[in-house]
Design an enzyme around this catalytic site. Structure first.
Site, PDB file in Angstrom:
ATOM      1  N   GLY A 108       0.641  -1.415   0.107  1.00  0.00           N
ATOM      2  CA  GLY A 108      -0.115  -0.178  -0.655  1.00  0.00           C
ATOM      3  C   GLY A 108       0.442   1.668   0.444  1.00  0.00           C
ATOM      4  O   GLY A 108       1.702   1.663  -0.267  1.00  0.00           O
ATOM      5  N   ILE A 132      -7.091  -3.024   0.665  1.00  0.00           N
ATOM      6  CA  ILE A 132      -8.284  -2.614   0.287  1.00  0.00           C
ATOM      7  C   ILE A 132      -9.177  -2.014   0.512  1.00  0.00           C
ATOM      8  O   ILE A 132     -10.734  -1.119   0.168  1.00  0.00           O
ATOM      9  CB  ILE A 132      -8.841  -4.227   2.052  1.00  0.00           C
ATOM     10  N   ASP A 133      -8.889  -0.198   1.482  1.00  0.00           N
ATOM     11  CA  ASP A 133      -8.892   0.810   1.902  1.00  0.00           C
ATOM     12  C   ASP A 133      -8.902   1.348   0.154  1.00  0.00           C
ATOM     13  O   ASP A 133      -9.490   2.287  -0.162  1.00  0.00           O
ATOM     14  CB  ASP A 133      -7.298   2.063   2.222  1.00  0.00           C
ATOM     15  N   HIS A 278     -11.621  -6.834  10.536  1.00  0.00           N
ATOM     16  CA  HIS A 278     -10.852  -7.667   9.453  1.00  0.00           C
ATOM     17  C   HIS A 278     -11.257  -8.556   8.107  1.00  0.00           C
ATOM     18  O   HIS A 278     -10.704  -9.667   7.568  1.00  0.00           O
ATOM     19  CB  HIS A 278      -9.270  -8.690  10.131  1.00  0.00           C
ATOM     20  N   ARG A 281     -10.604  -7.919   4.888  1.00  0.00           N
ATOM     21  CA  ARG A 281      -9.355  -8.856   4.875  1.00  0.00           C
ATOM     22  C   ARG A 281      -9.366 -10.036   4.146  1.00  0.00           C
ATOM     23  O   ARG A 281      -8.227 -10.047   3.613  1.00  0.00           O
ATOM     24  CB  ARG A 281      -8.770  -7.917   5.069  1.00  0.00           C
TER      25      ARG A 281
HETATM   26  O1  F6P Z   1      -4.594  -0.174   5.106  1.00  0.00           O
HETATM   27  C1  F6P Z   1      -5.446  -1.348   5.438  1.00  0.00           C
HETATM   28  C2  F6P Z   1      -6.329  -1.776   6.420  1.00  0.00           C
HETATM   29  O2  F6P Z   1      -7.190  -2.340   6.399  1.00  0.00           O
HETATM   30  C3  F6P Z   1      -6.819  -0.438   7.014  1.00  0.00           C
HETATM   31  O3  F6P Z   1      -8.215   0.062   6.398  1.00  0.00           O
HETATM   32  C4  F6P Z   1      -7.008  -0.206   8.719  1.00  0.00           C
HETATM   33  O4  F6P Z   1      -7.323   1.332   9.183  1.00  0.00           O
HETATM   34  C5  F6P Z   1      -6.279  -1.165   8.526  1.00  0.00           C
HETATM   35  O5  F6P Z   1      -5.398  -1.655   7.106  1.00  0.00           O
HETATM   36  C6  F6P Z   1      -5.786  -1.700  10.138  1.00  0.00           C
HETATM   37  O6  F6P Z   1      -4.585  -2.642  10.398  1.00  0.00           O
HETATM   38  P1  F6P Z   1      -4.176  -3.256  11.386  1.00  0.00           P
HETATM   39  O7  F6P Z   1      -4.190  -5.149  10.570  1.00  0.00           O
HETATM   40  O8  F6P Z   1      -2.701  -3.503  11.385  1.00  0.00           O
HETATM   41  O9  F6P Z   1      -5.586  -3.433  12.142  1.00  0.00           O
END
Ligand code: F6P
Length: 357
Positions: A108, A132-133, A278, A281
């Site tokens: 990213g 994903i953003d 998550h 994701r």
């Molecule tokens: O950048 C992707 C993302 O899933 C964001 O949407 C979210 O704010 C962040 O990563 C969460 O990060 P982590 O997995 O470190 O909690």
């Protein structure tokens, strides 16, 4: 030819599909040797890597996560395991010692910023936009976004059942960091009544008014899609935790709870929040993301074969293209008020929680 490959930042649906596409393209088209670094830039810093032959990248197209592992803390310019020391010169030496012709980095905005720093030092780097953003500048789409929107849309569709049956306000909080693309698309796809984005701080009275008016019109429920980075006018971001050592240490979460609390003070009915987290994701990428990942990976391999570097592959107007890493580093692509999606949502009566946009 000897080409390195790594996945940086958070995991994302389609990472394995890109690993497969880059590796297979290089193996089949020019018989290159492909080396996969483990845990993102950490593998490059610490010398942890393995060979990616055809067998190693077969059967992974549909698999979630990354077979190489990743890290959202690894940064050669600020190595957390050595008190934030700059180890970028050591990384460059390793790259040269290994006689790599180029490295493909899949990541990213944070990863692209690091990649830009390393290419300035002389490393041949090609980026592939992952998140994903969907907030990376220079590309109309990042891979992973379509999967996240699909998951979030299905979640909102399911929340409709409780909203209708119990006459409640149901809030779904999506991820997206400081950009509202996931909430915007999932909100539109699910017919959410209110969509709240980081780009447009909301007026809580406007949101309450939408809920009240719907009730008066006989629709005794309201669906709200809110991005984790959304905040009320004059309010603060909802910060869940601070990850020390991460290039972007702020982790957002709880914007939906802030909204629910404020709405409960203004409405008679019940308000509930679901924070998707998550789930957005994880798991297998959608067919769209599998196809996009394959295009990106194949294009990145082409760039490497042609001896070019310092660019990120991108999707623009339905075609594969490239953009210099210097134009990508340190920037975020946000939702604008004149975005066609915003205008279309407004025209079907969706509220963005503001009086005017
Ligand atoms: O950048 C992707 C993302 O899933 C964001 O949407 C979210 O704010 C962040 O990563 C969460 O990060 P982590 O997995 O470190 O909690």
């Amino acid at each position: 030819m000897r080409v390195g490959l790594l996945t940086g930042g958070g995991d994302c649906p389609g990472l394995n599909a890109v690993i497969r596409a880059v590796s297979k393209s290089l193996l089949l088209r020019c018989g290159a040797e492909v080396i996969g670094f483990e845990d993102g830039f950490l593998g490059l810093i610490e010398g942890r890597y393995r060979q990616l032959d055809y067998r190693a990248v077969s059967g992974i197209l549909t698999r979630g996560g990354t077979i190489l592992g990743t890290s959202n803390k690894a940064n050669p310019f600020r190595y957390f395991a050595r008190d934030g020391a700059d180890v970028s010169d050591e990384v460059l030496h390793r790259y040269r010692d290994m006689e790599l012709d180029a490295i493909v980095v899949i990541g990213g905005d944070g990863t692209m910023t690091i990649a830009n720093g390393m290419q300035k030092k002389g490393m041949a780097i090609v980026g592939v936009p992952k998140t994903i953003d969907n907030d990376i500048v220079g590309t109309d789409r990042t891979f992973g976004f379509d999967t996240a929107v699909t998951v979030a849309t299905e979640a909102i569709d399911r929340l409709h059942s409780t909203a209708q049956s119990h006459h409640r306000v149901m809030i779904l909080e999506t991820m997206g960091r400081y950009a509202g693309w996931i909430a915007l698309h999932a909100g539109m796809a699910s017919g959410s009544d209110v969509i709240l984005l980081p780009e447009f701080p909301y007026d809580i009275d406007v949101v309450a008014e939408v809920c009240r008016k719907r009730g008066q019109g006989g629709q005794r429920f309201t669906i709200v899609a809110i991005a984790e980075g959304a905040k009320p006018e004059g309010g603060e971001l909802a910060v869940k935790k601070v990850v020390v050592g991460s290039p972007d240490p702020i982790r957002l979460g709880g914007a939906g709870n802030v909204l629910a609390h404020a709405l409960e003070q203004r409405l008679e009915g019940e308000v509930r929040t679901t924070i998707l987290g998550h789930v957005q994701r994880g798991g297998t990428p959608t067919p769209f993301d599998r196809v996009l990942s394959t295009h990106f990976g194949s294009q990145a391999a082409c760039v490497v074969e042609e001896g070019r570097s310092g660019v990120m592959v991108a999707l623009h107007d339905g075609r594969m293209t490239e953009i210099p890493l210097t134009d990508v580093a340190g920037k975020v692509r946000n939702v604008k008020p004149n975005d066609p999606h915003v205008r279309a949502a407004l025209s079907v009566g969706t509220s963005f929680g503001v009086r005017e946009l």
